[in-house]
Scaffold this motif. Structure first.
Motif, PDB file in Angstrom:
ATOM      1  N   GLU A 213       0.799  -1.216   0.000  1.00  0.00           N
ATOM      2  CA  GLU A 213       0.000   0.000   0.000  1.00  0.00           C
ATOM      3  C   GLU A 213       0.834   1.269   0.000  1.00  0.00           C
ATOM      4  N   ASP A 214       2.048   1.219   0.578  1.00  0.00           N
ATOM      5  CA  ASP A 214       2.858   2.433   0.619  1.00  0.00           C
ATOM      6  C   ASP A 214       3.537   2.741  -0.706  1.00  0.00           C
ATOM      7  N   MET A 215       3.360   1.855  -1.704  1.00  0.00           N
ATOM      8  CA  MET A 215       3.967   2.068  -3.016  1.00  0.00           C
ATOM      9  C   MET A 215       2.949   2.489  -4.072  1.00  0.00           C
ATOM     10  N   ILE A 216       1.689   2.565  -3.687  1.00  0.00           N
ATOM     11  CA  ILE A 216       0.649   2.873  -4.668  1.00  0.00           C
ATOM     12  C   ILE A 216       0.881   4.226  -5.337  1.00  0.00           C
ATOM     13  N   GLU A 217       1.191   5.239  -4.545  1.00  0.00           N
ATOM     14  CA  GLU A 217       1.337   6.576  -5.120  1.00  0.00           C
ATOM     15  C   GLU A 217       2.504   6.645  -6.094  1.00  0.00           C
ATOM     16  N   SER A 218       3.626   6.029  -5.743  1.00  0.00           N
ATOM     17  CA  SER A 218       4.775   6.059  -6.652  1.00  0.00           C
ATOM     18  C   SER A 218       4.458   5.291  -7.930  1.00  0.00           C
ATOM     19  N   GLU A 219       3.611   4.265  -7.833  1.00  0.00           N
ATOM     20  CA  GLU A 219       3.224   3.524  -9.029  1.00  0.00           C
ATOM     21  C   GLU A 219       2.315   4.367  -9.914  1.00  0.00           C
ATOM     22  N   ARG A 220       1.447   5.138  -9.291  1.00  0.00           N
ATOM     23  CA  ARG A 220       0.605   6.063 -10.055  1.00  0.00           C
ATOM     24  C   ARG A 220       1.469   7.057 -10.829  1.00  0.00           C
ATOM     25  N   VAL A 221       2.471   7.583 -10.162  1.00  0.00           N
ATOM     26  CA  VAL A 221       3.350   8.565 -10.808  1.00  0.00           C
ATOM     27  C   VAL A 221       4.088   7.925 -11.979  1.00  0.00           C
ATOM     28  N   PHE A 222       4.626   6.713 -11.760  1.00  0.00           N
ATOM     29  CA  PHE A 222       5.334   6.014 -12.836  1.00  0.00           C
ATOM     30  C   PHE A 222       4.434   5.808 -14.046  1.00  0.00           C
ATOM     31  N   LEU A 223       3.223   5.297 -13.820  1.00  0.00           N
ATOM     32  CA  LEU A 223       2.322   5.034 -14.935  1.00  0.00           C
ATOM     33  C   LEU A 223       1.901   6.314 -15.636  1.00  0.00           C
ATOM     34  N   ALA A 224       1.656   7.355 -14.863  1.00  0.00           N
ATOM     35  CA  ALA A 224       1.232   8.627 -15.455  1.00  0.00           C
ATOM     36  C   ALA A 224       2.331   9.235 -16.308  1.00  0.00           C
ATOM     37  N   GLU A 225       3.569   9.149 -15.830  1.00  0.00           N
ATOM     38  CA  GLU A 225       4.668   9.811 -16.534  1.00  0.00           C
ATOM     39  C   GLU A 225       5.300   8.957 -17.624  1.00  0.00           C
ATOM     40  N   GLU A 226       5.351   7.633 -17.403  1.00  0.00           N
ATOM     41  CA  GLU A 226       6.112   6.780 -18.308  1.00  0.00           C
ATOM     42  C   GLU A 226       5.257   5.932 -19.243  1.00  0.00           C
ATOM     43  N   VAL A 227       4.028   5.635 -18.855  1.00  0.00           N
ATOM     44  CA  VAL A 227       3.207   4.722 -19.652  1.00  0.00           C
ATOM     45  C   VAL A 227       2.026   5.431 -20.318  1.00  0.00           C
ATOM     46  N   TYR A 228       1.344   6.302 -19.562  1.00  0.00           N
ATOM     47  CA  TYR A 228       0.157   6.979 -20.079  1.00  0.00           C
ATOM     48  C   TYR A 228       0.299   8.498 -19.993  1.00  0.00           C
ATOM     49  N   PRO A 229       1.303   9.083 -20.579  1.00  0.00           N
ATOM     50  CA  PRO A 229       1.481  10.534 -20.431  1.00  0.00           C
ATOM     51  C   PRO A 229       0.362  11.359 -21.057  1.00  0.00           C
ATOM     52  N   ASP A 230      -0.374  10.781 -21.981  1.00  0.00           N
ATOM     53  CA  ASP A 230      -1.423  11.537 -22.659  1.00  0.00           C
ATOM     54  C   ASP A 230      -2.822  10.996 -22.354  1.00  0.00           C
ATOM     55  N   ALA A 231      -2.933  10.183 -21.299  1.00  0.00           N
ATOM     56  CA  ALA A 231      -4.228   9.570 -21.006  1.00  0.00           C
ATOM     57  C   ALA A 231      -4.676   9.873 -19.591  1.00  0.00           C
ATOM     58  N   ASP A 232      -5.934   9.599 -19.320  1.00  0.00           N
ATOM     59  CA  ASP A 232      -6.476   9.727 -17.978  1.00  0.00           C
ATOM     60  C   ASP A 232      -6.078   8.489 -17.191  1.00  0.00           C
ATOM     61  N   LEU A 233      -5.176   8.669 -16.242  1.00  0.00           N
ATOM     62  CA  LEU A 233      -4.630   7.538 -15.505  1.00  0.00           C
ATOM     63  C   LEU A 233      -5.708   6.707 -14.839  1.00  0.00           C
ATOM     64  N   HIS A 234      -6.761   7.347 -14.352  1.00  0.00           N
ATOM     65  CA  HIS A 234      -7.786   6.620 -13.617  1.00  0.00           C
ATOM     66  C   HIS A 234      -8.555   5.648 -14.519  1.00  0.00           C
ATOM     67  N   GLU A 235      -8.424   5.816 -15.830  1.00  0.00           N
ATOM     68  CA  GLU A 235      -9.052   4.868 -16.721  1.00  0.00           C
ATOM     69  C   GLU A 235      -8.142   3.668 -17.008  1.00  0.00           C
ATOM     70  N   GLU A 236      -6.873   3.811 -16.628  1.00  0.00           N
ATOM     71  CA  GLU A 236      -5.906   2.780 -16.977  1.00  0.00           C
ATOM     72  C   GLU A 236      -5.401   1.997 -15.765  1.00  0.00           C
ATOM     73  N   LEU A 237      -5.614   2.491 -14.568  1.00  0.00           N
ATOM     74  CA  LEU A 237      -5.084   1.872 -13.369  1.00  0.00           C
ATOM     75  C   LEU A 237      -6.202   1.220 -12.577  1.00  0.00           C
ATOM     76  N   ILE A 238      -6.092  -0.053 -12.328  1.00  0.00           N
ATOM     77  CA  ILE A 238      -7.098  -0.802 -11.581  1.00  0.00           C
ATOM     78  C   ILE A 238      -6.439  -1.407 -10.360  1.00  0.00           C
ATOM     79  N   LEU A 239      -7.014  -1.201  -9.200  1.00  0.00           N
ATOM     80  CA  LEU A 239      -6.494  -1.785  -7.972  1.00  0.00           C
ATOM     81  C   LEU A 239      -7.450  -2.865  -7.488  1.00  0.00           C
ATOM     82  N   SER A 240      -6.886  -3.917  -6.913  1.00  0.00           N
ATOM     83  CA  SER A 240      -7.737  -4.988  -6.391  1.00  0.00           C
ATOM     84  C   SER A 240      -7.174  -5.485  -5.073  1.00  0.00           C
TER      85      SER A 240
END
Length: 240
Positions: A213-240
């Protein structure tokens, strides 16, 4: 005073449904206000006859052979008592060891024991280490496990490695785990995902990673900056 236990297993393979335990090692330790770092109180190691021939691969990995195991038996009464008197059970890659132990009828009813994993509940990368493999970590810390893949020696290696990080290990062991799915990740991002320890699920055709759980925010940042720079991250990130 709290007591803890380090466990390591050697098995005939990696499937707890079909493979069997052939060696078990454990180290009991205590920790208290007077003893702020873990102190060993007892050790136990034993081999067990799986009633089947070992594969050549397992013989090579462990150094065990069929003759060494013939007629041998682990004292499961002792193991059960050690688990019952411990407030925390530690293993390096605990999911593996736990999956085999929870199949043993001799340990029925102990499924609620609190487990910690010295591989994932210590942030080795943050501490400057590039690998989480037990024997490479030992070398990076200035010592060598001369009998790798023998259970009691691997316990001793785990004990020495985790002791300086014990507080972190315990704290993280109580954290929730989340599986992050990088859905519809662009093909050109696959190398970045692999480098970040994401794995490919061929059936679902998605990259995923399990994080604390303490790594969730850094993972959000990684995905937003490196994987989905032009997309809405909340549409691409699913937590379970």
């Amino acid at each position: 005073m709290d007591t803890g236990l380090i466990i390591d297993l050697e098995t005939t393979g990696i499937d707890p449904e079909t493979d069997k335990i052939i060696e078990l090692g454990l180290i009991e330790f205590r920790i208290s206000e007077d003893v702020p770092v873990p102190a060993i109180t007892n050790m136990y190691g034993a081999v067990e006859d799986p009633k089947q021939a070992l594969s050549e691969e397992i013989k090579k990995i462990t150094g065990l052979d069929d003759y060494m195991l013939q007629g041998q038996k682990i004292d499961w009464v002792y193991v059960r008592a050690a688990i019952q008197r411990s407030s925390i059970i530690i293993a390096h890659n605990a999911d593996f060891d736990r999956s085999f132990l929870e199949k043993r009828a001799e340990l029925a009813g102990l499924e609620d024991a609190h487990w910690a994993c010295s591989m994932k509940h210590i942030d080795w990368a943050k501490h400057g280490f590039k690998t989480r493999a037990l024997n490479y970590l030992a070398a990076d810390h200035g010592f060598v496990n001369s009998f790798a893949h023998r259970a009691l020696f691997d316990c001793a290696t785990t004990f020495r490695l985790m002791s300086p990080y014990f507080a972190e290990l315990v704290r993280k062991s109580f954290m929730k785990e989340y599986r992050v799915f990088a859905t519809a990740a662009p093909f050109e991002s696959k190398d970045k995902l692999k480098a970040r320890a994401y794995r490919w699920d061929g059936a679902k055709r998605v990259w995923y990673k399990t994080v604390l759980e303490d790594m969730i925010e850094s993972e959000r940042v990684f995905l937003a900056e490196e994987v989905y720079p032009d997309a809405d991250l909340h549409e691409e990130l699913i937590l379970s």
